[in-house]
Design a protein around this motif. Structure first.
Motif, PDB file in Angstrom:
ATOM      1  N   GLU A  81      29.350  29.934  31.519  1.00 24.04           N
ATOM      2  CA  GLU A  81      30.374  29.375  32.198  1.00 24.04           C
ATOM      3  C   GLU A  81      31.787  29.000  31.363  1.00 24.04           C
ATOM      4  N   ASN A  82      32.053  30.400  30.640  1.00 19.08           N
ATOM      5  CA  ASN A  82      33.271  30.218  29.965  1.00 19.08           C
ATOM      6  C   ASN A  82      34.482  30.535  30.744  1.00 19.08           C
ATOM      7  N   ILE A  83      35.360  29.650  30.653  1.00 15.36           N
ATOM      8  CA  ILE A  83      36.455  29.678  31.871  1.00 15.36           C
ATOM      9  C   ILE A  83      37.533  30.925  31.363  1.00 15.36           C
ATOM     10  N   CYS A  84      37.535  31.185  30.020  1.00 14.33           N
ATOM     11  CA  CYS A  84      38.592  32.330  29.439  1.00 14.33           C
ATOM     12  C   CYS A  84      37.858  33.619  29.821  1.00 14.33           C
ATOM     13  N   CYS A  85      36.630  33.655  29.717  1.00 14.73           N
ATOM     14  CA  CYS A  85      36.101  35.091  30.315  1.00 14.73           C
ATOM     15  C   CYS A  85      36.290  35.337  31.570  1.00 14.73           C
ATOM     16  N   LEU A  86      35.955  34.185  32.447  1.00 13.39           N
ATOM     17  CA  LEU A  86      35.857  34.365  33.937  1.00 13.39           C
ATOM     18  C   LEU A  86      37.354  34.724  34.364  1.00 13.39           C
ATOM     19  N   LYS A  87      38.373  34.075  33.616  1.00 13.22           N
ATOM     20  CA  LYS A  87      39.838  34.243  33.974  1.00 13.22           C
ATOM     21  C   LYS A  87      40.040  35.750  33.678  1.00 13.22           C
ATOM     22  N   GLY A  88      39.532  36.141  32.615  1.00 13.18           N
ATOM     23  CA  GLY A  88      40.048  37.528  32.160  1.00 13.18           C
ATOM     24  C   GLY A  88      39.273  38.601  32.977  1.00 13.18           C
ATOM     25  N   TYR A  89      38.154  38.380  33.405  1.00 20.26           N
ATOM     26  CA  TYR A  89      37.427  39.118  34.461  1.00 20.26           C
ATOM     27  C   TYR A  89      38.105  39.117  35.569  1.00 20.26           C
ATOM     28  N   HIS A  90      38.477  37.940  36.388  1.00 22.80           N
ATOM     29  CA  HIS A  90      39.229  37.844  37.647  1.00 22.80           C
ATOM     30  C   HIS A  90      40.530  38.507  37.723  1.00 22.80           C
ATOM     31  N   TRP A  91      41.302  38.319  36.713  1.00 19.55           N
ATOM     32  CA  TRP A  91      42.629  38.970  36.592  1.00 19.55           C
ATOM     33  C   TRP A  91      42.445  40.519  36.260  1.00 19.55           C
ATOM     34  N   THR A  92      41.446  40.936  35.509  1.00 21.68           N
ATOM     35  CA  THR A  92      41.344  42.495  35.478  1.00 21.68           C
ATOM     36  C   THR A  92      40.879  43.057  36.656  1.00 21.68           C
ATOM     37  N   MET A  93      39.895  42.301  37.387  1.00 21.04           N
ATOM     38  CA  MET A  93      39.515  42.931  38.566  1.00 21.04           C
ATOM     39  C   MET A  93      40.693  42.787  39.690  1.00 21.04           C
ATOM     40  N   THR A  94      41.492  41.950  39.674  1.00 23.20           N
ATOM     41  CA  THR A  94      42.541  41.788  40.585  1.00 23.20           C
ATOM     42  C   THR A  94      43.619  42.919  40.256  1.00 23.20           C
ATOM     43  N   ILE A  95      43.842  43.379  38.911  1.00 25.67           N
ATOM     44  CA  ILE A  95      44.766  44.450  38.548  1.00 25.67           C
ATOM     45  C   ILE A  95      44.156  45.730  39.029  1.00 25.67           C
ATOM     46  N   LEU A  96      42.895  46.006  38.629  1.00 26.25           N
ATOM     47  CA  LEU A  96      42.139  46.984  39.032  1.00 26.25           C
ATOM     48  C   LEU A  96      42.211  47.405  40.618  1.00 26.25           C
ATOM     49  N   PHE A  97      42.117  46.440  41.219  1.00 30.25           N
ATOM     50  CA  PHE A  97      42.074  46.596  42.822  1.00 30.25           C
ATOM     51  C   PHE A  97      43.567  47.207  43.242  1.00 30.25           C
ATOM     52  N   PHE A  98      44.585  46.304  42.568  1.00 27.98           N
ATOM     53  CA  PHE A  98      45.965  46.760  43.068  1.00 27.98           C
ATOM     54  C   PHE A  98      46.208  48.380  42.510  1.00 27.98           C
ATOM     55  N   VAL A 245      35.754  58.538  55.030  1.00 27.23           N
ATOM     56  CA  VAL A 245      36.862  58.265  54.211  1.00 27.23           C
ATOM     57  C   VAL A 245      37.099  56.945  54.116  1.00 27.23           C
ATOM     58  N   GLY A 246      37.276  56.227  55.403  1.00 30.82           N
ATOM     59  CA  GLY A 246      37.526  54.576  55.531  1.00 30.82           C
ATOM     60  C   GLY A 246      36.625  54.090  54.892  1.00 30.82           C
ATOM     61  N   GLY A 247      35.162  54.262  55.539  1.00 26.11           N
ATOM     62  CA  GLY A 247      34.013  53.627  54.957  1.00 26.11           C
ATOM     63  C   GLY A 247      33.697  53.713  53.378  1.00 26.11           C
ATOM     64  N   VAL A 248      33.965  54.861  52.846  1.00 27.12           N
ATOM     65  CA  VAL A 248      33.773  54.839  51.235  1.00 27.12           C
ATOM     66  C   VAL A 248      34.986  54.203  50.824  1.00 27.12           C
ATOM     67  N   LEU A 249      36.218  53.940  51.052  1.00 29.03           N
ATOM     68  CA  LEU A 249      37.058  53.165  50.526  1.00 29.03           C
ATOM     69  C   LEU A 249      36.724  51.856  50.718  1.00 29.03           C
ATOM     70  N   MET A 250      36.267  51.358  51.881  1.00 26.74           N
ATOM     71  CA  MET A 250      35.758  49.838  51.852  1.00 26.74           C
ATOM     72  C   MET A 250      34.668  49.519  51.319  1.00 26.74           C
ATOM     73  N   GLY A 251      33.724  50.528  51.129  1.00 32.13           N
ATOM     74  CA  GLY A 251      32.724  50.445  50.087  1.00 32.13           C
ATOM     75  C   GLY A 251      32.822  50.215  48.863  1.00 32.13           C
ATOM     76  N   VAL A 252      34.070  50.800  48.393  1.00 33.23           N
ATOM     77  CA  VAL A 252      34.639  50.745  46.785  1.00 33.23           C
ATOM     78  C   VAL A 252      35.463  49.435  46.875  1.00 33.23           C
ATOM     79  N   PHE A 253      36.201  49.083  47.715  1.00 39.49           N
ATOM     80  CA  PHE A 253      37.159  47.918  47.770  1.00 39.49           C
ATOM     81  C   PHE A 253      36.414  46.538  47.934  1.00 39.49           C
ATOM     82  N   SER A 260      35.691  39.358  42.634  1.00 39.40           N
ATOM     83  CA  SER A 260      36.887  38.722  41.916  1.00 39.40           C
ATOM     84  C   SER A 260      36.931  37.256  42.858  1.00 39.40           C
ATOM     85  N   TRP A 261      36.641  37.266  44.015  1.00 41.34           N
ATOM     86  CA  TRP A 261      36.810  35.924  44.814  1.00 41.34           C
ATOM     87  C   TRP A 261      35.675  34.792  44.153  1.00 41.34           C
TER      88      TRP A 261
END
Length: 285
Positions: A81-98, A245-253, A260-261
């Motif tokens: 329940e480490n907030i720093c690690c969770l924030k790093g995880y959340h923002w990294t996942m968000t950046i990778l998504f974009f 192709v759309g299904g594969v992309l949805m399966g990845v995203f 992240s949520w």
């Protein structure tokens, strides 16, 4: 924190994040170790960006290392329940998504909007031509190209019906007038790799099926090899399989968005639990 009966931390979210990321952590670590061993064994040297991104082992190593680091932040952050690690995880996942979203948009522009591609100056043929030139230099690159051509039933890289001509850029398959006479008697002169050939379902691979196909007459050539370039083959595949192709992309995203949520949700719950503690600690007696 979560040991209190009235804890604000949802144990389902916490341990779901922990379990999924811990599994990814173990798998990606094993894959990264395997890829490092492969690269060391074949004494891989990277002299340019093309040497890196046109080698399957290098790509798998990069992806597995990113997954290893990100998943570590996810499972350790959820478990402790480490907030720093969770924030790093959340923002990294968000950046990778974009980043992935931008890459997908660029791929669709290259494939489906040639006018925009030309205006942006994006010419994938120029970059991928290096792979053609180095076909015989790296066995892994050679296998990658052969498997790609066999899978998509294409030949060369161009986005047209004359992709097979790209192989003249390779010194062994060169079919230009400028080639010395001493090279014209070589076996692979004016030929294409066997992976360009049309599968006759005979059960036996004819490694000489591409011999002299660049200089053959059109009827002979089209009966023996695939002539479309691989960029054209990919474009046709995507046009004919939009749902896949759309299904594969949805399966990845979608999984990335969900994880992240969940991490963001867990961070909020931890803050709520900390606020409860503060209220309890400083409540007047």
């Amino acid at each position: 924190m979560a040991r209190l009966a009235n804890s604000s931390v949802n144990l389902v979210i916490k341990y779901l994040l922990f379990f999924i990321n811990f599994v990814v952590f173990l798998v990606s670590g094993a894959v990264a170790g395997l890829m490092i061993w492969i690269l060391v064994e074949k004494e891989k040297t990277v002299s340019s960006i093309y040497d890196f991104f046109l080698d399957g082992a290098c790509i798998f190593l990069l992806v597995s290392l990113i997954a290893f680091v990100v998943s570590f932040l996810g499972w350790i952050g959820a478990f402790r329940e480490n907030i720093c690690c969770l924030k790093g995880y959340h923002w990294t996942m968000t950046i990778l998504f974009f980043v992935q979203t931008v890459i997908v948009i660029l791929i669709f522009v290259v494939v489906f909007v040639p006018e925009a591609r030309n205006q942006l100056g994006i010419y994938p043929e120029d970059s991928l031509r290096v792979a053609i030139e180095k076909y015989r230099d790296d066995p892994d690159m050679q296998n990658l190209i052969d498997n790609f051509q066999l899978t998509f039933k294409c030949c060369g890289i161009s986005n047209d019906e004359s992709g097979y001509k790209d192989w003249t850029n390779n010194m062994y398959f060169n079919c230009s007038d400028a080639i010395p006479d001493s090279m014209k008697g070589k076996f692979e002169f004016c030929s294409v790799p066997f992976s360009c050939c049309i599968d006759k379902d005979s059960g036996i691979k004819n490694l000489e099926c591409g011999k002299r196909m660049q200089s053959a007459d059109p009827l002979t050539r089209t009966a023996a090899i695939h002539t479309d370039g691989c960029l054209k083959a990919i474009t046709d595949f995507m046009n004919n399989n939009v749902i896949v192709v759309g299904g594969v992309l949805m399966g990845v995203f979608i999984p990335q968005m969900v994880m992240s949520w969940l991490s963001r949700k867990l961070i909020t719950q931890i803050y709520k639990q900390m606020a409860k503690w503060n209220q309890t600690q400083y409540r007047p007696r």
